[in-house]
Design a protein around this motif. Structure first.
Motif, short mmCIF file in Angstrom:
data_model
loop_
_atom_site.label_atom_id
_atom_site.label_comp_id
_atom_site.label_asym_id
_atom_site.label_seq_id
_atom_site.Cartn_x
_atom_site.Cartn_y
_atom_site.Cartn_z
N TYR A 230 0.86 -1.23 0.00
CA TYR A 230 -0.11 -0.07 -0.08
C TYR A 230 1.03 1.25 -0.02
CZ TYR A 230 -3.78 3.19 1.36
OH TYR A 230 -4.62 4.32 1.42
N LEU A 231 0.62 2.19 -0.84
CA LEU A 231 1.79 3.23 -1.26
C LEU A 231 1.12 4.66 -0.63
CD1 LEU A 231 2.75 2.41 -4.93
CD2 LEU A 231 3.91 1.83 -2.66
N LEU A 232 -0.27 4.62 -0.12
CA LEU A 232 -0.80 5.75 -0.09
C LEU A 232 -0.90 6.39 1.46
CD1 LEU A 232 -3.79 5.33 -2.79
CD2 LEU A 232 -1.62 6.54 -2.83
N ARG A 233 -0.55 5.35 2.46
CA ARG A 233 -0.57 5.93 3.75
C ARG A 233 0.46 7.12 3.80
NH1 ARG A 233 0.08 1.26 5.52
NH2 ARG A 233 -2.38 1.16 5.71
N GLY A 234 -0.26 8.43 4.43
CA GLY A 234 0.49 9.59 4.37
C GLY A 234 0.66 10.25 3.25
N PHE A 235 0.19 9.75 2.27
CA PHE A 235 0.58 10.39 0.78
C PHE A 235 -0.53 11.51 0.43
CE2 PHE A 235 0.00 10.55 -3.76
CZ PHE A 235 1.38 10.44 -4.27
N GLU A 236 0.06 12.66 0.03
CA GLU A 236 -0.85 13.83 -0.33
C GLU A 236 -1.34 13.90 -1.65
OE1 GLU A 236 -0.85 18.54 0.42
OE2 GLU A 236 1.18 17.72 0.78
N VAL A 237 -2.43 13.59 -2.02
CA VAL A 237 -2.88 13.79 -3.25
C VAL A 237 -3.33 15.29 -3.77
CG1 VAL A 237 -4.58 13.02 -4.82
CG2 VAL A 237 -3.74 11.53 -3.03
N THR A 238 -2.45 15.65 -4.57
CA THR A 238 -2.45 17.24 -4.97
C THR A 238 -3.10 17.67 -6.35
OG1 THR A 238 -0.44 17.37 -5.65
CG2 THR A 238 -0.98 17.91 -3.20
N SER A 239 -3.31 16.45 -7.13
CA SER A 239 -3.86 16.77 -8.52
C SER A 239 -4.57 15.63 -9.21
CB SER A 239 -2.41 17.00 -9.34
OG SER A 239 -2.78 17.20 -10.94
N VAL A 240 -5.02 16.07 -10.26
CA VAL A 240 -5.96 14.70 -10.95
C VAL A 240 -4.90 13.74 -11.75
CG1 VAL A 240 -8.14 16.12 -11.09
CG2 VAL A 240 -6.26 16.04 -13.10
N ASN A 241 -5.44 12.79 -11.77
CA ASN A 241 -4.45 11.69 -12.72
C ASN A 241 -3.30 11.42 -11.70
OD1 ASN A 241 -6.40 11.55 -14.54
ND2 ASN A 241 -5.34 12.61 -15.76
N GLN A 242 -3.37 11.41 -10.40
CA GLN A 242 -2.34 11.14 -9.56
C GLN A 242 -2.44 10.17 -9.13
OE1 GLN A 242 -1.59 14.31 -6.45
NE2 GLN A 242 0.65 13.41 -6.02
N VAL A 243 -3.67 9.67 -8.34
CA VAL A 243 -4.14 8.43 -7.88
C VAL A 243 -5.47 8.10 -8.48
CG1 VAL A 243 -4.62 7.09 -5.86
CG2 VAL A 243 -2.92 8.80 -5.88
N TRP A 244 -5.67 6.98 -8.89
CA TRP A 244 -6.96 6.47 -9.22
C TRP A 244 -7.04 5.12 -8.55
CZ3 TRP A 244 -7.15 5.84 -15.39
CH2 TRP A 244 -6.81 7.11 -16.00
N SER A 245 -8.45 4.72 -8.08
CA SER A 245 -8.57 3.49 -7.46
C SER A 245 -9.92 2.78 -7.99
CB SER A 245 -8.94 3.78 -6.01
OG SER A 245 -10.05 4.57 -5.97
N THR A 246 -10.13 1.75 -7.82
CA THR A 246 -11.15 0.86 -8.34
C THR A 246 -11.66 -0.13 -7.10
OG1 THR A 246 -12.05 -0.53 -10.11
CG2 THR A 246 -9.76 -1.20 -9.23
N ASP A 247 -12.69 -0.80 -7.50
CA ASP A 247 -13.40 -1.61 -6.49
C ASP A 247 -14.80 -2.08 -6.99
OD1 ASP A 247 -13.81 -3.01 -4.12
OD2 ASP A 247 -14.49 -1.52 -2.94
N ILE A 248 -15.27 -3.10 -6.31
CA ILE A 248 -16.35 -4.05 -6.71
C ILE A 248 -17.53 -3.95 -5.55
CG2 ILE A 248 -17.42 -6.27 -7.56
CD1 ILE A 248 -14.59 -6.83 -8.56
N THR A 249 -18.69 -3.57 -6.10
CA THR A 249 -19.83 -3.89 -5.11
C THR A 249 -21.21 -4.58 -5.82
OG1 THR A 249 -21.13 -2.33 -3.51
CG2 THR A 249 -21.23 -1.69 -5.70
N TYR A 250 -21.81 -5.26 -4.60
CA TYR A 250 -22.89 -5.86 -4.92
C TYR A 250 -24.12 -5.14 -5.18
CZ TYR A 250 -27.05 -8.34 -3.31
OH TYR A 250 -28.31 -8.92 -2.99
#
Length: 289
Positions: free
Chosen positions: A112-132
């Motif tokens: 996991y790379l995002l602990r304490g990571f500051e996201v300051t712009s678009v296209n810096q971090v994307w994520s995905t998931d699945i739901t029922y």
């Protein structure tokens, strides 16, 4: 109420579907088959709907607490049955412990790379998931890709199974808009598969994965699912997949383009924030050159 579409619109839609299936190596018949709802017994589907509603309210409930909760509501269930249904739904309690989002044996798990990571712009971090997603009869699974900074939903796809195909379709659609520096997922077998990770690595995208049993590592998508279910799914109780598809199209359009987001500057919509930062980033790159 039925809606009549011009033949030209229908032809364009069918041609677009043909091209998408060709690019992804899918047959159209296989794609249509994936849009038939999955079915369980009436009693189990009722339980799954109750589990989904309770989990949306209390995502920290694992199978033990969920069993006790349902028993308290008058359902005659044991933990073994709830474990099976929660596993089928892809659910787990959001606390350290045994996980139902398990990587396939032999699949690589990334840190996991995002602990304490500051996201300051678009296209810096994307994520995905699945739901029922429950229907009046049967159920479907929904996958979405989100930009963390703007909360913009880049793509989404439905399927009646947890096979990797619909996750890959969502990923491919998102990558047509650009690419992130980091892509975050949970440790589900769809996302630890070689097919999924190699596609990201081919674009020089760094891969981040939630800690075991720590769904809150992907908190923005979890909040998206909660909003979707309370504002769309539970209110409409869709009868079938075509109705669900139309409802999701309308809601995601509303979420991206019309719904002010209280956590964004000036309560902007996700689309406004995404496009504004894209333009700003483009100007910054030009000024450096």
């Amino acid at each position: 109420r039925s809606t009549l579409f011009p033949y030209t619109t229908l032809f364009r839609s069918l041609e677009l579907l043909r091209r998408q299936c060709s690019l992804l190596g899918l047959s159209r018949s296989g794609y249509y088959q994936s849009l038939l709802p999955s079915l369980e017994s009436d009693a189990n589907e009722e339980l799954m709907k109750r589990i989904d509603q309770q989990y949306t309210r209390t995502p920290f409930y694992g199978s033990r607490r969920m069993t006790l909760c349902l028993q308290g509501q008058g359902y005659r269930v044991n933990r073994k049955r709830i474990v099976r249904l929660m596993r089928k739904m892809g659910l787990e309690g959001q606390s350290p412990g045994p996980s139902t989002s398990k990587p396939q044996p032999g699949h690589k798990v990334y840190p996991y790379l995002l602990r304490g990571f500051e996201v300051t712009s678009v296209n810096q971090v994307w994520s995905t998931d699945i739901t029922y997603i429950p229907l009046r009869q049967g159920f479907m699974y929904l996958s979405a890709v989100m930009d963390w900074y703007s909360r913009y939903v880049l793509s989404w796809e439905l399927s009646n199974t947890l096979c990797i195909g619909f996750c890959m379709r969502a990923l491919e659609r998102a990558l047509r808009r650009g690419k992130p520096e980091i892509f975050n997922t949970d440790q589900g077998s769809q996302f630890t598969s070689k097919e999924f990770t190699s596609r990201l690595e081919s674009q020089s995208i760094r891969i981040s994965m939630d800690g075991r049993g720590r769904a809150l590592d992907n908190i923005f998508v979890e909040r998206l699912w909660r909003s979707l279910k309370y504002e769309c799914i539970y209110l409409n109780a869709y009868e079938n997949v075509p109705e669900l598809l139309e409802g999701l199209r309308c809601w995601f359009r509303f979420y991206n383009e019309e719904r002010p987001h209280t956590s964004l500057p000036e309560k902007a919509t996700p689309l406004m924030m995404y496009e504004k930062r894209l333009i700003s980033s483009s100007k910054d790159r030009k000024s450096v050159v």
